[in-house]
Design a protein around this motif. Structure first.
Motif, PDB file in Angstrom:
ATOM      1  N   GLY A 188       0.543  -1.164   0.070  1.00  0.00           N
ATOM      2  CA  GLY A 188      -0.194   0.037   0.199  1.00  0.00           C
ATOM      3  C   GLY A 188       0.926   1.267  -0.012  1.00  0.00           C
ATOM      4  N   CYS A 189       0.234   2.417   0.363  1.00  0.00           N
ATOM      5  CA  CYS A 189       0.905   3.610   0.382  1.00  0.00           C
ATOM      6  C   CYS A 189       0.620   4.481   1.747  1.00  0.00           C
ATOM      7  CB  CYS A 189       0.410   4.361  -0.934  1.00  0.00           C
ATOM      8  SG  CYS A 189       1.374   5.875  -0.928  1.00  0.00           S
ATOM      9  N   PHE A 190       1.622   4.844   2.328  1.00  0.00           N
ATOM     10  CA  PHE A 190       1.450   5.577   3.499  1.00  0.00           C
ATOM     11  C   PHE A 190       1.462   7.076   2.834  1.00  0.00           C
ATOM     12  CE2 PHE A 190       3.133   1.953   6.047  1.00  0.00           C
ATOM     13  CZ  PHE A 190       2.404   1.933   7.020  1.00  0.00           C
ATOM     14  N   GLY A 191       0.908   8.025   3.509  1.00  0.00           N
ATOM     15  CA  GLY A 191       0.808   9.367   3.013  1.00  0.00           C
ATOM     16  C   GLY A 191       0.413  10.427   3.946  1.00  0.00           C
ATOM     17  N   ILE A 192       0.777  11.664   4.091  1.00  0.00           N
ATOM     18  CA  ILE A 192       0.469  12.843   4.486  1.00  0.00           C
ATOM     19  C   ILE A 192       0.454  13.839   3.253  1.00  0.00           C
ATOM     20  CG2 ILE A 192       0.847  14.749   6.132  1.00  0.00           C
ATOM     21  CD1 ILE A 192       2.106  12.964   8.084  1.00  0.00           C
ATOM     22  N   LEU A 207      10.741  -8.876   0.667  1.00  0.00           N
ATOM     23  CA  LEU A 207       9.954  -9.188  -0.294  1.00  0.00           C
ATOM     24  C   LEU A 207       8.891  -8.328  -0.664  1.00  0.00           C
ATOM     25  CD1 LEU A 207      10.150 -12.990  -0.011  1.00  0.00           C
ATOM     26  CD2 LEU A 207      11.436 -11.739  -1.510  1.00  0.00           C
ATOM     27  N   GLN A 208       8.441  -7.597   0.321  1.00  0.00           N
ATOM     28  CA  GLN A 208       7.239  -6.730   0.286  1.00  0.00           C
ATOM     29  C   GLN A 208       7.661  -5.449   1.072  1.00  0.00           C
ATOM     30  OE1 GLN A 208       3.620  -8.573   1.761  1.00  0.00           O
ATOM     31  NE2 GLN A 208       2.701  -7.334   0.131  1.00  0.00           N
ATOM     32  N   THR A 209       6.966  -4.422   0.702  1.00  0.00           N
ATOM     33  CA  THR A 209       7.154  -2.990   1.394  1.00  0.00           C
ATOM     34  C   THR A 209       5.935  -2.134   1.066  1.00  0.00           C
ATOM     35  OG1 THR A 209       8.749  -1.210   1.782  1.00  0.00           O
ATOM     36  CG2 THR A 209       8.617  -1.884  -0.535  1.00  0.00           C
ATOM     37  N   TRP A 210       6.313  -0.929   1.342  1.00  0.00           N
ATOM     38  CA  TRP A 210       5.241   0.211   1.276  1.00  0.00           C
ATOM     39  C   TRP A 210       5.781   1.244   0.461  1.00  0.00           C
ATOM     40  CZ3 TRP A 210       0.054   0.914   3.402  1.00  0.00           C
ATOM     41  CH2 TRP A 210      -0.381  -0.259   4.008  1.00  0.00           C
ATOM     42  N   ALA A 211       5.238   2.114  -0.370  1.00  0.00           N
ATOM     43  CA  ALA A 211       5.409   3.308  -0.618  1.00  0.00           C
ATOM     44  C   ALA A 211       4.924   4.370   0.215  1.00  0.00           C
ATOM     45  CB  ALA A 211       4.727   3.826  -2.182  1.00  0.00           C
ATOM     46  N   VAL A 212       5.736   5.442   0.476  1.00  0.00           N
ATOM     47  CA  VAL A 212       5.423   6.762   1.375  1.00  0.00           C
ATOM     48  C   VAL A 212       5.375   8.173   0.477  1.00  0.00           C
ATOM     49  CG1 VAL A 212       6.140   7.728   3.230  1.00  0.00           C
ATOM     50  CG2 VAL A 212       6.722   5.200   3.127  1.00  0.00           C
ATOM     51  N   THR A 213       4.528   8.758   0.452  1.00  0.00           N
ATOM     52  CA  THR A 213       4.396  10.046  -0.237  1.00  0.00           C
ATOM     53  C   THR A 213       4.260  10.947   0.767  1.00  0.00           C
ATOM     54  OG1 THR A 213       3.493  11.390  -1.791  1.00  0.00           O
ATOM     55  CG2 THR A 213       1.822   9.881  -0.451  1.00  0.00           C
ATOM     56  N   SER A 214       4.865  12.227   0.363  1.00  0.00           N
ATOM     57  CA  SER A 214       4.688  13.440   1.353  1.00  0.00           C
ATOM     58  C   SER A 214       4.564  14.787   0.271  1.00  0.00           C
ATOM     59  CB  SER A 214       6.069  13.728   2.174  1.00  0.00           C
ATOM     60  OG  SER A 214       7.144  14.209   1.397  1.00  0.00           O
ATOM     61  N   SER A 215       4.516  15.834   1.069  1.00  0.00           N
ATOM     62  CA  SER A 215       4.330  17.027   0.354  1.00  0.00           C
ATOM     63  C   SER A 215       5.569  17.557   0.182  1.00  0.00           C
ATOM     64  CB  SER A 215       3.352  17.981   1.193  1.00  0.00           C
ATOM     65  OG  SER A 215       3.282  19.222   0.302  1.00  0.00           O
ATOM     66  N   ARG A 243      19.667  -1.971   5.159  1.00  0.00           N
ATOM     67  CA  ARG A 243      19.406  -2.746   3.887  1.00  0.00           C
ATOM     68  C   ARG A 243      18.152  -2.949   3.726  1.00  0.00           C
ATOM     69  NH1 ARG A 243      25.043  -4.505   4.091  1.00  0.00           N
ATOM     70  NH2 ARG A 243      26.305  -2.951   4.261  1.00  0.00           N
ATOM     71  N   LEU A 244      17.047  -2.380   3.809  1.00  0.00           N
ATOM     72  CA  LEU A 244      15.703  -2.548   3.834  1.00  0.00           C
ATOM     73  C   LEU A 244      15.072  -1.671   2.762  1.00  0.00           C
ATOM     74  CD1 LEU A 244      15.131  -3.041   7.574  1.00  0.00           C
ATOM     75  CD2 LEU A 244      14.964  -4.779   5.837  1.00  0.00           C
ATOM     76  N   PRO A 245      14.057  -2.263   1.964  1.00  0.00           N
ATOM     77  CA  PRO A 245      13.590  -1.590   0.788  1.00  0.00           C
ATOM     78  C   PRO A 245      12.217  -0.591   1.182  1.00  0.00           C
ATOM     79  CG  PRO A 245      12.604  -3.783   0.728  1.00  0.00           C
ATOM     80  CD  PRO A 245      13.750  -3.635   2.191  1.00  0.00           C
ATOM     81  N   VAL A 246      12.393   0.481   0.841  1.00  0.00           N
ATOM     82  CA  VAL A 246      11.111   1.176   0.839  1.00  0.00           C
ATOM     83  C   VAL A 246      11.176   2.349  -0.412  1.00  0.00           C
ATOM     84  CG1 VAL A 246      12.309   3.003   2.422  1.00  0.00           C
ATOM     85  CG2 VAL A 246      10.018   2.852   2.620  1.00  0.00           C
ATOM     86  N   LEU A 247      10.031   2.634  -0.674  1.00  0.00           N
ATOM     87  CA  LEU A 247       9.906   3.410  -1.988  1.00  0.00           C
ATOM     88  C   LEU A 247       9.231   5.047  -1.535  1.00  0.00           C
ATOM     89  CD1 LEU A 247      10.181   4.252  -4.932  1.00  0.00           C
ATOM     90  CD2 LEU A 247       7.707   3.538  -5.137  1.00  0.00           C
ATOM     91  N   LEU A 248      10.074   6.070  -1.505  1.00  0.00           N
ATOM     92  CA  LEU A 248       9.800   7.385  -1.159  1.00  0.00           C
ATOM     93  C   LEU A 248       9.435   8.115  -2.441  1.00  0.00           C
ATOM     94  CD1 LEU A 248      12.737   8.134   1.378  1.00  0.00           C
ATOM     95  CD2 LEU A 248      10.503   6.866   1.779  1.00  0.00           C
ATOM     96  N   LEU A 249       8.213   8.933  -2.389  1.00  0.00           N
ATOM     97  CA  LEU A 249       7.917   9.533  -3.212  1.00  0.00           C
ATOM     98  C   LEU A 249       7.504  11.275  -2.749  1.00  0.00           C
ATOM     99  CD1 LEU A 249       5.257   7.197  -4.796  1.00  0.00           C
ATOM    100  CD2 LEU A 249       7.378   7.809  -5.682  1.00  0.00           C
ATOM    101  N   PRO A 250       8.560  11.815  -2.490  1.00  0.00           N
ATOM    102  CA  PRO A 250       8.401  13.254  -1.934  1.00  0.00           C
ATOM    103  C   PRO A 250       8.024  14.127  -3.197  1.00  0.00           C
ATOM    104  CG  PRO A 250      10.670  12.651  -2.347  1.00  0.00           C
ATOM    105  CD  PRO A 250      10.023  11.487  -2.477  1.00  0.00           C
ATOM    106  N   ALA A 251       7.165  15.208  -2.889  1.00  0.00           N
ATOM    107  CA  ALA A 251       6.839  16.296  -3.788  1.00  0.00           C
ATOM    108  C   ALA A 251       7.988  16.927  -4.067  1.00  0.00           C
ATOM    109  CB  ALA A 251       5.523  16.857  -3.525  1.00  0.00           C
TER     110      ALA A 251
END
Length: 650
Positions: free
Chosen positions: A47-51, A105-113, A132-140
């Motif tokens: 899923g995707c965490f976000g603020i 093998l599984q992680t989350w996406a994380v989005t911020s402003s 060494r743990l996977p996470v996808l960060l999607l900062p604006a």
């Protein structure tokens, strides 16, 4: 009929397209990524965490909303469910904890402003990359067009027009990209997926997307959204490397294994147990590797290093061959390179990453831990430690077990005595189920847990000690609960870490997730207070006190009520100050279906059993304080036995 090329295939420019915004394309792409290992396929993003803020609310916010509505209309669960967090750093911690429990093998996406929301994630990015743990960060990011420059929260540099605050992610990310134009998105996402699913390269992946680009429409080829399965390989060891490693181990009279997190991530725990049983070689464990052997396995000697058991550290002192498996040999694991003092010690290092496999000038076996252990088990069928060494292992383990037993017995739940931290750990360990998970990260508790916690399940111990980030605990516990809804999760946190990031209790309540938080009120930083005392600084600046009349922070204790704070966030709160009250509270929390915080005061001046080991923290070389002079003398005595472990490579 569609145009074709010379091979009869339809040309790329005539491929059907979908007109979506960049953000809608991101969401659709992420929902179709999978990992596969050993024939088991797993959706990469849970899923995707976000603020949301002005940088991403109209982009990724709109895209996630549209995705949920489309899934609802199709009668299915959200393919990329959204979870509202309370703090951007905490959201990354939750995602990382989830990834660790899922063995990367599984992680989350994380989005911020844009701006502060983005930079709040940098600490989380560092933690992910260090561990060494996977996470996808999607900062604006700020506007690609720069038409409104300077926009709210934009960093302006007179020497560079293309730098934004998101450039600060570069040194703490395993992969960084910025999507200035829609055409750049496929390359950025595919490169990011490659890193996230590579156990050698994995860590934080940061893809910054300017806020105007997030909302821009583009015609995307449909193949971009096809399901992609990323195979997570198990690299096989070279036969010659196994032969060299076996020869070194076969020559050993006092071998010792250091099992790290790589054993757990590769699902090599059964292979390790078989190898140890066959050869009689004892196995010690780093913080990340604790649980790789259950505590009552005959060859399990427990934690090693600065927070280790006396059994493991005594064996380390004499070891002539150290077999590191999936460990990066942190300073705590090697006791700042004072653990292995045999002048003839040699190292055999099994690691999926060549970077770690050559540490300590060891003989390198670059391979998956499970595959390498299975190969060594076969190669060493003729090897067994001699009886005298086996007897010494048993004697040292029994001596340490007696120490732990004395701590656990002192935590008699029938007494009305006040608790210290070691006794509290004993009660939680005794009252919890074997598959329950303990979560911790910073302060004095990670060291006491490493020594005293009896791991009964290979996923039951979750202490973040690569970055040892204060504030990780509650957020990490939330991620663990999401990953393992069938296990109770015990979050053990001191008041210092709790005050830094307690807000995710509200997220746990919001998501109807259950965590059991053991909140220890120390009235200050217990761990740093102890460290301060050990280096001669007299616990200066580590206590929560009023400022006294002479201007120092050594007045009365602050009237902080952390139990009331936890209750205000929606958790059930129980105050427990005696052993019997605490035991009753733990039992009630396990029976409950909601998040419970157990507030307990302990004496921070009562430490756990000594590891008879050391951690290198420099002490002032000159001082007028007698406490500092004394600490410097102890420091210099340890420095005399500190070694580089440099020797000719095997």
């Amino acid at each position: 009929m569609a145009p074709t090329d010379a091979t009869g295939n339809r040309t790329a420019r005539d491929e059907p397209t979908l007109r979506l915004t960049v953000s809608q394309a991101v969401v659709r792409f992420l929902a179709n990524q999978y990992t596969e290992r050993d024939g088991r396929r797993t959706r990469l993003f849970a899923g995707c965490f976000g603020i949301f803020g002005h940088g991403n609310v109209a982009g990724l916010g709109q895209a996630l909303l549209q995705s949920e509505i489309e899934d609802q209309g199709a009668g299915r669960e959200p393919t990329l469910p959204y979870v509202l967090g309370r703090n951007e750093q905490a959201m990354v911690h939750s995602a990382v904890a989830y990834a660790r429990m899922k063995d990367r093998l599984q992680t989350w996406a994380v989005t911020s402003s844009v701006g502060p929301g983005a930079t709040n994630m940098i600490t989380g990015a560092a933690l992910a990359t260090v561990n060494r743990l996977p996470v996808l960060l999607l900062p604006a990011d700020t506007f690609a067009t720069r038409v409104s420059t300077p926009v709210l929260q934009e960093l302006e540099l007179p020497t560079s027009g293309d730098v934004t605050v998101n450039d600060a992610f570069k040194p703490v990310s395993r992969y960084f990209d910025r999507v200035w134009r829609p055409e750049q998105l496929p390359g950025a996402l595919l490169s990011g997926m490659r890193v996230l699913t590579d156990p050698v390269e994995t860590g934080a992946v940061t893809i910054a997307i300017p806020q105007d680009v997030q909302a821009e429409a583009f015609d995307w080829p449909q193949s971009f959204f096809a399901e992609r399965v990323w195979h997570v390989a198990r690299p096989l060891p070279e036969r010659s490397a196994i032969e060299r490693a076996a020869a070194i181990i076969r020559s050993a009279r006092k071998p010792l294994i250091v099992a790290g997190g790589g054993v757990i991530y590769s699902h090599a725990t059964a292979s390790l147990a078989t190898f140890c049983a066959q050869t009689g070689i004892p196995a010690s464990q780093s913080q990340a590797g604790k649980g790789s052997l259950v505590h009552d396995h005959p060859q399990c000697v427990g934690a090693i290093g600065s927070t280790g058991t006396t059994a493991a550290n005594a064996l380390a002192t004499d070891a002539d061959v150290v077999i590191g498996i999936g460990t990066r040999y942190s300073d705590f694991t090697t006791a700042s390179r004072t653990a292995f003092t045999n002048p003839d010690v040699r190292f055999v290092n099994i690691n999926i990453a060549s970077f770690d496999s050559v540490k300590q000038s060891g003989m390198s076996v670059v391979a998956d831990a499970r595959e390498a252990l299975d190969a060594l088990t076969l190669a060493l069928q003729d090897y067994k430690v001699d009886e005298s060494y086996a007897a010494r292992i048993g004697e040292l383990v029994q001596r340490w077990n007696s120490t732990v037993e004395s701590v656990y017995r002192s935590a008699d739940s029938e007494t009305g005595e006040a608790l210290d931290q070691s006794r509290m750990i004993g009660l939680v360990n005794t009252l919890s189920d074997p598959r329950d998970v303990v979560v911790c990260a910073a302060g004095s508790m990670p060291g006491d847990l490493h020594k005293l916690w009896r791991a009964r399940d290979w996923k039951g111990y979750h202490v973040e000690y690569g970055y040892s980030c204060m504030g990780y605990e509650v957020a990490g516990g939330l991620g663990v609960a999401m990953a393992c809804p069938d296990r109770d999760v015990f979050v053990m946190v001191g008041d210092g870490s709790y005050l830094m990031m307690a807000g995710e209790l509200a997220t746990a309540v919001q998501e109807r997730l259950k965590i059991i938080v053991i909140l220890v009120q120390n009235h200050g930083f217990a761990s740093i207070g102890s460290l301060s005392e050990s280096v001669g600084s007299q616990r200066f600046g580590t206590r929560y006190r009023y400022r006294s009349d002479d201007g120092r922070l050594d007045g009365d204790i602050l009237p902080v009520d952390l139990a009331a704070n936890a209750a205000s966030l929606g958790a059930t709160v129980v105050r427990a100050n005696t052993a019997s009250e605490f035991a009753d509270a733990v039992k009630a929390a396990k029976a409950s279906e909601t998040t419970t915080v157990i507030h307990v005061e302990t004496d921070p001046l009562i430490g756990g059993p000594d590891s008879e080991s050391w951690w290198d923290v420099p002490v002032s070389a000159t001082s007028e304080l007698e406490s500092t002079k004394s600490a410097r003398a102890v420091y210099e005595s340890w420095k005399r036995i500190q070694r580089s472990y440099l020797r000719p490579a095997e």
